[in-house]
Design a protein around this motif. Structure first.
Motif, PDB file in Angstrom:
ATOM      1  N   ALA A  73       0.865  -1.180   0.000  1.00 59.21           N
ATOM      2  CA  ALA A  73       0.000   0.000   0.000  1.00 59.21           C
ATOM      3  C   ALA A  73       0.899   1.226   0.000  1.00 59.21           C
ATOM      4  O   ALA A  73       1.707   1.412   0.918  1.00 59.21           O
ATOM      5  N   LEU A  74       0.792   2.030  -1.028  1.00 60.42           N
ATOM      6  CA  LEU A  74       1.622   3.227  -1.130  1.00 60.42           C
ATOM      7  C   LEU A  74       0.974   4.394  -0.397  1.00 60.42           C
ATOM      8  O   LEU A  74      -0.232   4.609  -0.510  1.00 60.42           O
ATOM      9  N   GLN A  75       1.808   5.141   0.318  1.00 58.52           N
ATOM     10  CA  GLN A  75       1.344   6.379   0.946  1.00 58.52           C
ATOM     11  C   GLN A  75       1.734   7.597   0.132  1.00 58.52           C
ATOM     12  O   GLN A  75       1.060   8.614   0.174  1.00 58.52           O
ATOM     13  N   SER A  76       2.835   7.491  -0.639  1.00 65.48           N
ATOM     14  CA  SER A  76       3.262   8.635  -1.431  1.00 65.48           C
ATOM     15  C   SER A  76       4.148   8.201  -2.591  1.00 65.48           C
ATOM     16  O   SER A  76       4.721   7.115  -2.581  1.00 65.48           O
ATOM     17  N   ALA A  77       4.213   9.092  -3.572  1.00 62.26           N
ATOM     18  CA  ALA A  77       5.126   8.949  -4.706  1.00 62.26           C
ATOM     19  C   ALA A  77       5.570  10.362  -5.050  1.00 62.26           C
ATOM     20  O   ALA A  77       4.750  11.273  -5.133  1.00 62.26           O
ATOM     21  N   GLY A  78       6.864  10.549  -5.205  1.00 65.27           N
ATOM     22  CA  GLY A  78       7.343  11.901  -5.454  1.00 65.27           C
ATOM     23  C   GLY A  78       8.758  11.931  -5.980  1.00 65.27           C
ATOM     24  O   GLY A  78       9.259  10.947  -6.509  1.00 65.27           O
ATOM     25  N   GLU A  79       9.392  13.087  -5.798  1.00 60.68           N
ATOM     26  CA  GLU A  79      10.755  13.327  -6.292  1.00 60.68           C
ATOM     27  C   GLU A  79      10.826  13.089  -7.795  1.00 60.68           C
ATOM     28  O   GLU A  79      11.819  12.566  -8.310  1.00 60.68           O
ATOM     29  N   LEU A  80       9.770  13.468  -8.498  1.00 63.94           N
ATOM     30  CA  LEU A  80       9.663  13.223  -9.931  1.00 63.94           C
ATOM     31  C   LEU A  80      10.593  14.131 -10.723  1.00 63.94           C
ATOM     32  O   LEU A  80      10.623  15.343 -10.534  1.00 63.94           O
ATOM     33  N   ILE A  81      11.342  13.506 -11.613  1.00 62.62           N
ATOM     34  CA  ILE A  81      12.163  14.212 -12.601  1.00 62.62           C
ATOM     35  C   ILE A  81      11.801  13.623 -13.960  1.00 62.62           C
ATOM     36  O   ILE A  81      11.793  12.399 -14.125  1.00 62.62           O
ATOM     37  N   VAL A  82      11.480  14.482 -14.933  1.00 67.36           N
ATOM     38  CA  VAL A  82      11.096  14.036 -16.268  1.00 67.36           C
ATOM     39  C   VAL A  82      12.151  14.512 -17.262  1.00 67.36           C
ATOM     40  O   VAL A  82      12.479  15.697 -17.302  1.00 67.36           O
ATOM     41  N   HIS A  83      12.666  13.585 -18.051  1.00 70.61           N
ATOM     42  CA  HIS A  83      13.620  13.889 -19.125  1.00 70.61           C
ATOM     43  C   HIS A  83      12.936  13.557 -20.443  1.00 70.61           C
ATOM     44  O   HIS A  83      12.537  12.413 -20.655  1.00 70.61           O
ATOM     45  N   LYS A  84      12.798  14.527 -21.336  1.00 67.58           N
ATOM     46  CA  LYS A  84      12.183  14.273 -22.643  1.00 67.58           C
ATOM     47  C   LYS A  84      13.246  13.770 -23.613  1.00 67.58           C
ATOM     48  O   LYS A  84      14.379  14.231 -23.592  1.00 67.58           O
ATOM     49  N   THR A  85      12.855  12.832 -24.447  1.00 68.11           N
ATOM     50  CA  THR A  85      13.784  12.307 -25.442  1.00 68.11           C
ATOM     51  C   THR A  85      13.928  13.304 -26.584  1.00 68.11           C
ATOM     52  O   THR A  85      13.037  14.112 -26.839  1.00 68.11           O
ATOM     53  N   ASP A  87      13.764  12.844 -29.733  1.00 66.08           N
ATOM     54  CA  ASP A  87      12.818  12.682 -30.844  1.00 66.08           C
ATOM     55  C   ASP A  87      11.378  12.997 -30.451  1.00 66.08           C
ATOM     56  O   ASP A  87      10.487  12.960 -31.305  1.00 66.08           O
ATOM     57  N   GLY A  88      11.126  13.304 -29.194  1.00 62.29           N
ATOM     58  CA  GLY A  88       9.785  13.657 -28.750  1.00 62.29           C
ATOM     59  C   GLY A  88       8.841  12.476 -28.594  1.00 62.29           C
ATOM     60  O   GLY A  88       7.689  12.656 -28.226  1.00 62.29           O
ATOM     61  N   GLY A  89       9.315  11.279 -28.844  1.00 62.91           N
ATOM     62  CA  GLY A  89       8.460  10.094 -28.774  1.00 62.91           C
ATOM     63  C   GLY A  89       8.502   9.374 -27.451  1.00 62.91           C
ATOM     64  O   GLY A  89       7.939   8.287 -27.315  1.00 62.91           O
ATOM     65  N   GLY A  90       9.173   9.972 -26.474  1.00 68.03           N
ATOM     66  CA  GLY A  90       9.257   9.292 -25.186  1.00 68.03           C
ATOM     67  C   GLY A  90       9.794  10.191 -24.098  1.00 68.03           C
ATOM     68  O   GLY A  90      10.149  11.342 -24.333  1.00 68.03           O
ATOM     69  N   ILE A  91       9.820   9.643 -22.907  1.00 68.60           N
ATOM     70  CA  ILE A  91      10.395  10.321 -21.750  1.00 68.60           C
ATOM     71  C   ILE A  91      11.108   9.288 -20.893  1.00 68.60           C
ATOM     72  O   ILE A  91      10.854   8.085 -20.986  1.00 68.60           O
ATOM     73  N   VAL A  92      11.990   9.775 -20.058  1.00 73.18           N
ATOM     74  CA  VAL A  92      12.613   8.984 -19.003  1.00 73.18           C
ATOM     75  C   VAL A  92      12.236   9.680 -17.704  1.00 73.18           C
ATOM     76  O   VAL A  92      12.382  10.909 -17.597  1.00 73.18           O
ATOM     77  N   ILE A  93      11.724   8.908 -16.756  1.00 70.57           N
ATOM     78  CA  ILE A  93      11.324   9.510 -15.482  1.00 70.57           C
ATOM     79  C   ILE A  93      12.069   8.851 -14.337  1.00 70.57           C
ATOM     80  O   ILE A  93      12.381   7.661 -14.377  1.00 70.57           O
ATOM     81  N   GLU A  94      12.359   9.663 -13.338  1.00 74.56           N
ATOM     82  CA  GLU A  94      12.926   9.193 -12.078  1.00 74.56           C
ATOM     83  C   GLU A  94      11.938   9.576 -10.994  1.00 74.56           C
ATOM     84  O   GLU A  94      11.368  10.666 -11.030  1.00 74.56           O
ATOM     85  N   LYS A 122      -0.726   7.153 -26.607  1.00 81.61           N
ATOM     86  CA  LYS A 122      -0.795   6.075 -25.620  1.00 81.61           C
ATOM     87  C   LYS A 122       0.624   5.606 -25.315  1.00 81.61           C
ATOM     88  O   LYS A 122       1.533   5.723 -26.145  1.00 81.61           O
ATOM     89  N   ILE A 123       0.820   5.057 -24.117  1.00 83.83           N
ATOM     90  CA  ILE A 123       2.098   4.439 -23.768  1.00 83.83           C
ATOM     91  C   ILE A 123       2.125   3.063 -24.425  1.00 83.83           C
ATOM     92  O   ILE A 123       1.257   2.230 -24.175  1.00 83.83           O
ATOM     93  N   VAL A 124       3.157   2.831 -25.248  1.00 82.43           N
ATOM     94  CA  VAL A 124       3.266   1.546 -25.949  1.00 82.43           C
ATOM     95  C   VAL A 124       4.418   0.700 -25.424  1.00 82.43           C
ATOM     96  O   VAL A 124       4.460  -0.503 -25.669  1.00 82.43           O
ATOM     97  N   TYR A 125       5.343   1.351 -24.723  1.00 80.78           N
ATOM     98  CA  TYR A 125       6.509   0.623 -24.221  1.00 80.78           C
ATOM     99  C   TYR A 125       6.951   1.239 -22.901  1.00 80.78           C
ATOM    100  O   TYR A 125       6.959   2.468 -22.748  1.00 80.78           O
ATOM    101  N   TRP A 126       7.308   0.375 -21.966  1.00 80.12           N
ATOM    102  CA  TRP A 126       7.763   0.810 -20.643  1.00 80.12           C
ATOM    103  C   TRP A 126       8.890  -0.123 -20.217  1.00 80.12           C
ATOM    104  O   TRP A 126       8.741  -1.343 -20.228  1.00 80.12           O
ATOM    105  N   ARG A 127      10.031   0.454 -19.864  1.00 81.93           N
ATOM    106  CA  ARG A 127      11.132  -0.327 -19.295  1.00 81.93           C
ATOM    107  C   ARG A 127      11.423   0.276 -17.931  1.00 81.93           C
ATOM    108  O   ARG A 127      11.652   1.473 -17.798  1.00 81.93           O
ATOM    109  N   ASP A 128      11.450  -0.568 -16.924  1.00 83.35           N
ATOM    110  CA  ASP A 128      11.535  -0.125 -15.544  1.00 83.35           C
ATOM    111  C   ASP A 128      12.816  -0.633 -14.880  1.00 83.35           C
ATOM    112  O   ASP A 128      13.179  -1.798 -15.055  1.00 83.35           O
ATOM    113  N   TYR A 129      13.445   0.247 -14.135  1.00 85.16           N
ATOM    114  CA  TYR A 129      14.590  -0.098 -13.294  1.00 85.16           C
ATOM    115  C   TYR A 129      14.253   0.342 -11.873  1.00 85.16           C
ATOM    116  O   TYR A 129      13.653   1.397 -11.680  1.00 85.16           O
TER     117      TYR A 129
END
Length: 147
Positions: A73-85, A87-94, A122-129
């Motif tokens: 059960a999550l109480q929070s999610a934060g510290e978001l950093i968004v990096h745009k690719t 080519d404009g077709g994606g992002i990398v988020i932390e 729509k999101i078509v691909y997601w790779r998670d670390y």
């Protein structure tokens, strides 16, 4: 607040809200499951018991998240950093999440980096670390007994 079709996923609401904020107007839809394509490829590059390394399709992704919310059960999610690719077709988020392991009430904290690709709003691909050790330690820890 989670819409009725997604009420079973309430325990992950902070994550879903953070992701929806991160992708902004790059996608159409209100909830996380609305913004992923029917045939999304969702890969995780870590080993975690009970979570497959690769999922294909919204239905399988929803089933996997059902297992997640049954255990965390999550109480929070934060510290978001968004990096745009470039080519404009994606992002990398932390980002980071904080929550509780339901069975033991042990605190859970983790950091993630996700690579997201879009097509037709729509999101078509997601790779998670993620920090696999943090997840493992939280899942195998026993609740502290307080006298």
């Amino acid at each position: 607040m989670i819409d009725p079709p997604y009420a079973a996923y309430e325990a992950a609401a902070p994550y879903f809200d953070l992701i929806r904020r991160a992708v902004g107007d790059l996608v159409d839809g209100e909830h996380f499951f609305d913004v992923v394509s029917d045939d999304i490829v969702y890969e995780v590059l870590y080993e975690l018991p009970g979570w497959p390394r690769s999922l294909k399709g919204r239905r399988d992704l929803m089933a996997a998240f059902r297992g997640y919310v049954d255990n965390i059960a999550l109480q929070s999610a934060g510290e978001l950093i968004v990096h745009k690719t470039d080519d404009g077709g994606g992002i990398v988020i932390e980002y980071e999440v904080r929550g509780t392991i339901i069975a033991t009430q042990v605190n859970y904290e983790n950091r993630f980096c996700s690579i997201i690709r879009f097509e037709n709003k729509k999101i078509v691909y997601w790779r998670d670390y993620m920090d696999s050790l943090a997840a493992w330690n939280a899942l195998v820890a026993r609740a502290e007994i307080v006298p």
